[in-house]
Design an enzyme around this catalytic site. Structure first.
Site, mmCIF file in Angstrom:
data_model
loop_
_atom_site.group_PDB
_atom_site.id
_atom_site.type_symbol
_atom_site.label_atom_id
_atom_site.label_comp_id
_atom_site.label_asym_id
_atom_site.label_seq_id
_atom_site.Cartn_x
_atom_site.Cartn_y
_atom_site.Cartn_z
ATOM 1 N N GLY A 175 0.445 -0.942 -0.243
ATOM 2 C CA GLY A 175 -0.163 0.165 0.116
ATOM 3 C C GLY A 175 1.057 1.502 -0.087
ATOM 4 O O GLY A 175 1.721 1.373 -0.612
ATOM 5 N N GLY A 177 2.020 3.299 2.367
ATOM 6 C CA GLY A 177 3.434 3.130 3.325
ATOM 7 C C GLY A 177 4.612 2.091 2.603
ATOM 8 O O GLY A 177 5.742 2.525 2.656
ATOM 9 N N ASP A 206 -9.084 -1.612 0.699
ATOM 10 C CA ASP A 206 -9.461 -0.842 1.068
ATOM 11 C C ASP A 206 -9.620 0.482 -0.803
ATOM 12 O O ASP A 206 -10.616 0.947 -0.597
ATOM 13 C CB ASP A 206 -9.531 0.655 1.659
ATOM 14 C CG ASP A 206 -8.974 -0.304 3.887
ATOM 15 O OD1 ASP A 206 -9.216 -1.558 3.674
ATOM 16 O OD2 ASP A 206 -8.482 0.181 4.732
#
Lengths: 434, 434, 434, 434
Positions: A175, A177, A206
């Site tokens: 993701g 990060g 998500d």
């Protein structure tokens, strides 16, 4: 399904090595259609009466290039999977492996263990050499055959590791990060003038990575989430004044809650992080729920884990190892609020709470995601072999694109509550427009 | 799959009206094989060197009778579903309806709403007249189309209701609480000399009703539970020292936890109510878990909701409306104990907790359960039409049987921990023999 | 679900080596409950007014023995899978492997390739040494990881192979043809006084092996078959006078067709090999179908591949490599007959034909079958380690049993058309009692 | 996933009634975002070095309008489903109903029976009045609750029917044949100056309607097709030189065969109508298959029903009732060709043929399709209520659009064999570039 926020990108940075492309792409059967770097995909497709002021925004189109940077016979590639699970990770790994070995003839592909930890020798973890036998069955399983972990490692340590292991290409599945970590690593390598290509493949259950219309794993998660919502509906209808509540993933963006509500068409209230709904008052959630119960005898509520944070005692600044803010539990909070409301109003009710948690993200990928994963993986290989670096593979307007990591991580993707998806939720739930 | 505890039943009570069977069974196509009341099914099939001392134990075999008690043309039957959901309730309702109307020609079948509440006029609920159109699609859905509720109602009130509505036969779908209520109602009706047949169809997601080898809904629940366990396994393997824990239904009996563990073959520890496992100490659960983690790098734990009650602060005597004792949450307790243990031992770990709760019981029935539901429903109709009452349909040694309700409710069914099922668990988990 | 034909077995032959059991069973955790050879399971559980004349019929109960024949540390076991696929083969292989290695400590387990071919050196196939890594994921896949083939091989050649490879135990997964081959091999080995245990595990998608109430793979096949029947129903209802016809497996026994019809509850006609239905005439299939179409506007037909052979031009004596008689295609025949009938009667119709063929047998096993496969495999290991040979693991009255192969292959198992299963079909289809 | 052929549309025709929009859209909760007719969606998103010469091509964006043409309180709408089944038809019907009644307040919605037949009084079929109770459960079922039929009816007869029943809006769910019929009906009504809105919703399991990137039902069909391909793979691997062949839908376009092959990643040859592959010769299909078998021991073939027509005895000009050309059976043909080839080459083999036929189109819709169906239905209602007519709802570049029927039916959509999807097939199969 998702409307992007406006963004103004004058142009893209150079995401490639400043060197000649000395090698020809192998004449594998799929080499039917080479793309040029000048092939670009427009972001904006809407025209309005006032005209379209921003025609120039576009991204480089992904795909195989006729001339490539790395000599396949001498190239070592590695794959790492970071952060939480998402359906399809193994499919991406498998397609990256096959694209490297069968389409390009790369002979050495490594799997790094347990996220960026596997690039830190202190972890005691060792890369595994991927083989056809190893990757052949993995796409039938959820999870990642390489293991994962959260959190960054020192870019210098990781760069040392790559160089020590003669790794030319690193594919980072993760993701935002992870992509930040990938960019830091890329910067470190550039500062060393090391020609190691870092290509990201965006992974987010998500669906909140920008420039990726539908991220892989998302529709699979919806399938499971919708199954749980159906159970909540069955439970709600099976009881006197039955209330079924389902908590779904979605820290900062309500895409899963919204999408699952629309496909279910059985949800009465969808609560998402993007909308700070009122709890009390005539138009508040509790009174609306009461009216729905009185009218229909049952109700189904879907709540994203990041919804209603304005109602919870804040002050919490806890973060997990990936730096994601930890949220207080809205599911517990709402259960209690509902019980108190109905008890005070002396209305009998039966509240059933379902929290599928990891169940929706650990299952194998559905066909839509399997297609996406295959193409994400193969386009990442095409990009890397052509000497591109510091980018992720994106997907907009039905085309795969190259998106520089700095652009990805500088943006946040939330649901546009004046857009199509949220309208679809309002149409199916008929909930108030908070 | 389940070994019954020893039971000594000298004989069965009379579960039929003491009156002549004046009517002939209609010559429907299925009437190929009438049974006599003297047809009986033996319970015990094991012979040992010492001989079989208890050959006489047997139950009446279920099935259509040539002569019946009720005149189909003038009979009104009703169905009620009580207690928690179980996959297959709608299938039973549907088959009861078709057996009554198509096999016997009964013209009036009522569905009573929301459990025994629907037999209490104070509830304001009214029976619905079941039709072919109404029941045709219901078997594709989980839950019960009639609604349910927990808890008993006054037998006299219920008897009044049945008589006021000219109901001749009542089919009660429910667990042991429900069957106790059915028996009280039957006693009340007998004391009024009312010829109303009360036939129970045992419903228990936990598989803990005696004389029912596999209760309907059980294998469906296992299918879902095994899916969640697979997710827990995927999560556990995806992390460094990953621990996946799954809490499953099973207040007093560990059949779901045990069965799901065996079919998964991926579980390291199965904790059930029947075995008071030690938490601490060299052979305790925590140290065993630690050894497994050190050895394999991950572990999966399945815990029944009723397990480990000896570890929790007891004193709780709370009960739900059906009279079931409410348990403190062993899932929360174990999570905390594991975290403390590994933190104290300074072993990094990643614990993922999955609690599918209602998800495993609200789904539609699988084929095994659909077969069982159909036959349970049809045999209940055969019994009732033949003037039998105060019994449930049971299933032992692959045969459907008539079991007097007093015998059912006087027994408890737990897992035999020296039997085949628990051995299968021990073989697949290789956990200690606590 | 299935009623066995009467059988009169005075006693069982000796299925064990005539030698002392010199070794103790390892004290693995599951060794909680050893069985004696005198533990036996009764076949007959029905009592009738006339009494039960045949109490003595029983089989040895399967399970671990305290004293075993083979020294685990020096034992080599092998597994072979023969004939057509059935869901669960991989699960059996996996449980056999784990029972041998983890429960008993056997160190060498071989997988023989492609059925009995793999025991013939001329095939050029070589055994593979099974490892934990190899068998770990296989249970998530349909088919057999060892490959299969049809047909026998020379017993002497196979015996030579076993002896040359120092194989002490051979597990044969297959149907009655396979078990005949296993018996021939066992005889050959006995004549050589070779102490090689041959243990069969019955595999039949058609559920037609005697003394195996439900064979593994059967309920999984029903699940898929029922899914296809639902599609046929959907197609039939979607058209004017729609007829949906589904052909299912079942050469000589109609268990799949019957079982799938009952669980579907949407079938109008079920045609099986056991019943020679009339095609023409007032009570024939075609006129019955016409009446159903006129009455309801649609109809669903399920036909077993072996049904209606009396209608087809016989004379065919073709057999496949396993010796199974090849049948002319009843599906094609019935399609044509229906078209001609409705055309001649000038009734418009829309006929949709579905033949799932291999689809229902190549899928992974459902939970019921996974349980069965695990126990079948583990009981086969217990039997073999205890020095038993020339038997299969059977399953009757909810208990696993040892059945001598000669008894298995001397019987045929067909559906009892006066029994419970066929009554269930007649109840749900309301078709004529041909 | 699909690259559209070039098309040059200077502008769109007027697809609306030439009258004032006298009514305000009801202020339902979803009315958060009205669109103007000047909102348009660009078709072309690719930019190349040479610039984009065709920026002006665009379609009107679908969505709710502030001012509407029909007065909801006095409007009657009707729905008809035509042609073959596709997953999601019931979902569309349900969302159309809810959008009409709950979002707009329309009080009378009719379901016409069995396609255009239901608009011909001679058929004896009568419309049914749709209710909330009727449509509530239908989305859980495959097929169409209204029934369907093939073929056109006289436009004048249909127009009479609409006028006689006071129908203001007709939603036509069907493929290109249906949309041609809808256009003829629309023309007839315009010639009568009747203000009846005809709005099409494109239904094509083959995904071959232009301006609809992914038609509803397509990904669901892929899910089932991929399941069958997996079975073919399992069968192929389970035998010596096993060949698994799967025939899939796709008369003129190979999207299903191609898509299912990519998501499976287990296919060796994908044969589609768009590519006339050679059968014989060194580079032909048979020799390529032989090489694959020799190399890997097994192979999987996916063939679209419309592939290889150049190999079959043509001359056939048969058409079905919808006017679709009937194809000779390529599946039968290839089976025979393969058998002859391998027999002549004296290579043992085992060929398993799977033809799921209707199975892939009669199942309920997956989540992706459920989302699409909901939005297709709701946008059709928005268009119709705003007085638009003679158009279908399309979907390009992630936006719903209005496409005039004449443009839809004047185009054919085939797979672009130099595009992304076919490259994905070539990458995963590594089959020759015929």
């Amino acid at each position: 399904m998702i409307k992007q926020e406006d963004l103004a990108i004058a142009c893209l940075g150079e995401c490639r090595f400043p060197t000649p492309l000395d090698f020809d792409s192998p004449s594998h059967p799929a080499a039917n259609h080479f793309l040029e770097d000048s092939d670009r995909i427009r972001l904006n497709v809407k025209l309005s009466a006032a005209g379209d002021a921003d025609d120039s925004r576009s991204f480089e189109e992904a795909g195989p290039r006729k001339h490539i940077f790395f000599n396949p016979a001498e190239t070592t590639a590695a794959i790492v999977t970071c952060g939480g699970l998402s359906p399809g990770l193994n499919n991406v790994i498998r397609s990256v492996f096959y694209a490297l070995t069968e389409s390009y003839g790369v002979r050495r592909v490594l799997g790094l263990r347990n996220g960026f930890l596997g690039l830190n020798p202190d972890s005691g973890m060792h890369p595994i050499t991927l083989t056809k036998e190893f990757v052949e069955p993995i796409d039938k399983f959820g999870g990642t055959c390489l293991g994962s972990s959260r959190g960054p490692q020192d870019p210098a340590v990781m760069a040392d590791f790559l160089q020590a292991n003669n790794i030319d290409i690193l594919f980072c599945l993760g993701g935002d990060g992870t992509q930040r970590g990938a960019q830091a690593l890329s910067d470190e390598l550039q500062s060393r003038q090391a020609r190691v290509s870092i290509v990201g493949i965006p992974k987010t259950i998500d669906n909140d990575v920008p420039f990726v219309r539908l991220s892989f794993g998302f529709t699979t998660a919806l399938e499971k989430a919708a199954e749980v919502i159906r159970c909540a509906h069955v439970e709600a209808r099976g009881a006197v004044n039955g209330i079924g509540m389902v908590k779904l993933m979605g820290r900062n963006a309500g895409f899963i809650a919204a999408g699952a509500s629309v496909v279910s068409q059985e949800v009465d209230f969808t609560l998402i992080p993007e909308i700070a709904f009122p709890l009390h008052g005539e138009q508040g959630f509790l009174s609306s729920l009461e009216r729905r119960i009185v009218e229909r005898g049952h109700a189904v509520i879907v709540v994203a884990e990041g919804a209603g944070q304005h109602l919870l005692k804040s002050g919490s600044t806890e973060r997990d190892k990936s730096g994601n803010q930890l949220h207080a539990d809205i599911g517990e909070f709402l259960q209690q609020a509902i019980r108190q409301h109905f008890d005070r109003r002396e209305i009998p009710f039966s509240l059933k709470y379902l929290d599928p948690s990891y169940h929706i993200r650990s299952v194998p990928a559905d066909v839509y995601d399997r297609f996406l994963c295959d193409q994400m993986g193969r386009h990442a290989v095409h990009a890397a072999m052509a000497g591109k670096t510091g980018l992720i593979v994106g997907f907009e307007n039905s085309h795969y694109i190259h998106v520089p990591i700095p652009i990805v991580v500088s943006q946040t993707k939330r649901m546009d509550v004046s857009g199509d998806l949220w309208r679809a939720v309002l149409e199916s739930t008929a909930q108030p427009r908070w």
